[in-house]
Design a protein around this motif. Structure first.
Motif, PDB file in Angstrom:
ATOM      1  N   THR A  87       0.534  -1.099  -0.497  1.00  0.00           N
ATOM      2  CA  THR A  87      -0.207  -0.169  -0.083  1.00  0.00           C
ATOM      3  C   THR A  87       0.325   1.541   0.022  1.00  0.00           C
ATOM      4  N   GLN A  88       1.695   1.405   1.118  1.00  0.00           N
ATOM      5  CA  GLN A  88       2.193   2.216   0.649  1.00  0.00           C
ATOM      6  C   GLN A  88       3.453   2.723  -0.778  1.00  0.00           C
ATOM      7  N   LYS A  89       3.704   1.676  -0.902  1.00  0.00           N
ATOM      8  CA  LYS A  89       4.806   1.748  -2.462  1.00  0.00           C
ATOM      9  C   LYS A  89       4.033   1.889  -3.055  1.00  0.00           C
ATOM     10  N   ALA A  90       2.687   1.629  -3.384  1.00  0.00           N
ATOM     11  CA  ALA A  90       1.639   1.803  -4.545  1.00  0.00           C
ATOM     12  C   ALA A  90       0.788   3.203  -4.520  1.00  0.00           C
ATOM     13  N   LEU A  91       0.556   4.034  -3.270  1.00  0.00           N
ATOM     14  CA  LEU A  91       0.587   5.766  -2.439  1.00  0.00           C
ATOM     15  C   LEU A  91       1.638   6.847  -3.117  1.00  0.00           C
ATOM     16  N   ARG A  92       3.331   6.182  -3.167  1.00  0.00           N
ATOM     17  CA  ARG A  92       4.205   6.672  -3.190  1.00  0.00           C
ATOM     18  C   ARG A  92       4.619   6.666  -4.745  1.00  0.00           C
ATOM     19  N   PHE A  93       3.475   6.649  -5.429  1.00  0.00           N
ATOM     20  CA  PHE A  93       4.624   5.525  -6.808  1.00  0.00           C
ATOM     21  C   PHE A  93       5.671   5.311  -6.730  1.00  0.00           C
ATOM     22  N   ASP A  94       5.640   4.000  -6.010  1.00  0.00           N
ATOM     23  CA  ASP A  94       7.466   3.752  -6.362  1.00  0.00           C
ATOM     24  C   ASP A  94       7.291   1.857  -6.216  1.00  0.00           C
TER      25      ASP A  94
ATOM     26  N   MET B  11       7.144   0.150  -8.938  1.00  0.00           N
ATOM     27  CA  MET B  11       7.590  -0.813 -10.373  1.00  0.00           C
ATOM     28  C   MET B  11       8.762  -0.764  -9.791  1.00  0.00           C
ATOM     29  N   TYR B  12       9.357  -2.448 -10.309  1.00  0.00           N
ATOM     30  CA  TYR B  12      10.761  -2.464  -9.472  1.00  0.00           C
ATOM     31  C   TYR B  12      11.342  -1.858 -10.505  1.00  0.00           C
ATOM     32  N   TRP B  13      13.534  -2.445 -10.863  1.00  0.00           N
ATOM     33  CA  TRP B  13      13.838  -1.353 -11.532  1.00  0.00           C
ATOM     34  C   TRP B  13      14.353  -3.069 -12.195  1.00  0.00           C
ATOM     35  N   PHE B  14      13.967  -3.634 -12.558  1.00  0.00           N
ATOM     36  CA  PHE B  14      14.422  -4.495 -13.285  1.00  0.00           C
ATOM     37  C   PHE B  14      13.948  -4.175 -14.877  1.00  0.00           C
ATOM     38  N   ARG B  15      14.612  -4.284 -15.492  1.00  0.00           N
ATOM     39  CA  ARG B  15      13.632  -3.340 -17.349  1.00  0.00           C
ATOM     40  C   ARG B  15      13.252  -4.554 -17.765  1.00  0.00           C
ATOM     41  N   VAL B  16      11.843  -4.652 -17.050  1.00  0.00           N
ATOM     42  CA  VAL B  16      10.942  -5.539 -18.415  1.00  0.00           C
ATOM     43  C   VAL B  16       9.239  -4.805 -18.302  1.00  0.00           C
TER      44      VAL B  16
ATOM     45  N   MET C 160       3.903  -7.292 -17.720  1.00  0.00           N
ATOM     46  CA  MET C 160       5.216  -8.435 -17.065  1.00  0.00           C
ATOM     47  C   MET C 160       5.647  -7.625 -16.437  1.00  0.00           C
ATOM     48  N   GLY C 161       6.565  -6.287 -17.267  1.00  0.00           N
ATOM     49  CA  GLY C 161       6.409  -6.055 -15.529  1.00  0.00           C
ATOM     50  C   GLY C 161       6.097  -5.595 -14.696  1.00  0.00           C
ATOM     51  N   VAL C 162       5.136  -5.185 -14.217  1.00  0.00           N
ATOM     52  CA  VAL C 162       4.045  -4.851 -13.492  1.00  0.00           C
ATOM     53  C   VAL C 162       3.939  -5.879 -12.119  1.00  0.00           C
ATOM     54  N   LEU C 163       4.010  -7.534 -12.937  1.00  0.00           N
ATOM     55  CA  LEU C 163       3.900  -9.040 -12.574  1.00  0.00           C
ATOM     56  C   LEU C 163       5.451  -9.162 -11.815  1.00  0.00           C
ATOM     57  N   VAL C 164       5.806  -8.922 -12.928  1.00  0.00           N
ATOM     58  CA  VAL C 164       7.979  -9.263 -12.481  1.00  0.00           C
ATOM     59  C   VAL C 164       7.865  -8.209 -11.191  1.00  0.00           C
ATOM     60  N   SER C 165       8.117  -7.038 -11.129  1.00  0.00           N
ATOM     61  CA  SER C 165       7.765  -6.034  -9.739  1.00  0.00           C
ATOM     62  C   SER C 165       6.910  -6.827  -8.529  1.00  0.00           C
ATOM     63  N   PHE C 166       5.396  -7.501  -8.580  1.00  0.00           N
ATOM     64  CA  PHE C 166       5.469  -8.180  -7.907  1.00  0.00           C
ATOM     65  C   PHE C 166       5.886  -8.653  -6.745  1.00  0.00           C
ATOM     66  N   PHE C 167       5.727  -9.823  -7.760  1.00  0.00           N
ATOM     67  CA  PHE C 167       7.213 -11.064  -6.743  1.00  0.00           C
ATOM     68  C   PHE C 167       8.395 -10.884  -6.220  1.00  0.00           C
TER      69      PHE C 167
END
Length: 285
Positions: free
Chosen positions: A79-86, A88-93, A97-104
């Motif tokens: 929740t705090q990651k989403a609220l702060r627009f933070d 997405m993970y730094w992997f270049r996907v 698919m990038g959203v899914l990769v970021s979750f895991f």
């Protein structure tokens, strides 16, 4: 292992050169370095022991209690990651698919941090300084809730579990304070900063001291730099012709592959335009 990862990352000359504001908290003095490393190792051991003990207590009550605790912890984190627009993970996907990769990726990093408290994961690209520190305190707070639940809802609770938890908590707190005293003063802010990964990535480019540091911007997901894309394009346009002619060490095939094709085309077009303008100026003289 957690202490070794943090130590190797922080003392890496390459990482200190590329991100001097984050890497470098471990002192150069050999004795203090050893104390810092041992303190990180002990910190990981105490956190692991505490979390494992608390998990065992909840499992003893019921599997549902354990899953509820983990779910609540993860809900706060995401929740705090989403609220702060933070998020997405730094992997270049890129793309969905990038959203899914970021979750895991976020899930794995959070779980590893929960049970090892690897100091490196205070990086803005990971948990972030403030949340990394907050996460440790939250872990011990949650562990005490586990003790309470166990003592009041377990069918046959063992005595003195609270005394054992108190010993772990005090040992961790004393060690953590000691560790902070071994950290270089200028890096203490990295343990409580609320800066997001996107903000950090943009700042590292805008405040970079050389082109080698600026080139690191393309090693991250576009989410981390797309809001400063005009500034990045201007930098590429201004230096592309010179880089192709001189070939600096960082201007490699790997770097070229990391730059979006449309930005490469724009930079080459701009450099061609500059060359043509220079030629006309020379002829005019």
């Amino acid at each position: 292992i957690g202490a070794t990862i943090s130590y190797d990352f922080d003392t890496s000359p390459e990482k200190r050169a590329h991100q001097p504001e984050f890497y470098g908290y471990i002192p150069d003095n050999g004795t203090v370095r050893a104390m810092s490393f041992l303190s990180m190792a002990l910190n990981s051991a105490l956190v692991l022991c505490t979390r494992a003990f608390a998990s065992a207590l909840l499992f003893n009550v019921s599997t549902s209690a354990f899953l509820l605790a983990i779910s609540a912890d993860m809900l706060i984190y995401y929740t705090q990651k989403a609220l702060r627009f933070d998020y997405m993970y730094w992997f270049r996907v890129e793309g969905p698919m990038g959203v899914l990769v970021s979750f895991f990726a976020r899930l794995i990093v959070k779980l590893v941090t929960d049970y090892t408290s690897i100091v490196h994961f205070r990086h803005p690209y990971e948990l972030g300084g403030f949340y990394w520190t907050f996460n440790m305190f939250l872990s011990f707070f949650g562990s005490w809730i586990s003790v309470y639940v166990y003592k009041n809802y377990s069918v046959n609770p063992v005595k003195d579990v609270d005394k054992f938890m108190l010993a772990l908590t005090l040992a961790w707190l004393i060690n953590f304070i000691f560790f902070l005293f071994t950290v270089k003063r200028k890096y203490l802010k990295t343990f409580y900063t609320v800066e997001t990964g996107r903000s950090f990535g943009a700042r590292m480019f805008l405040e970079a001291e050389n082109d080698s540091q600026r080139a690191q911007v393309f090693t991250r997901h576009s989410w981390f730099w797309k809001r400063i894309k005009p500034e990045i394009q201007s930098w590429l346009n201004a230096g592309w012709a010179e880089w192709e002619a001189k070939g600096p060490p960082w201007f490699t095939a790997k770097f070229l592959a990391s730059v979006p094709p449309e930005m490469v085309k724009c930079a080459r077009d701009a450099s061609s335009g500059l060359s043509l303008t220079s030629m006309r100026s020379t002829i005019g003289k």
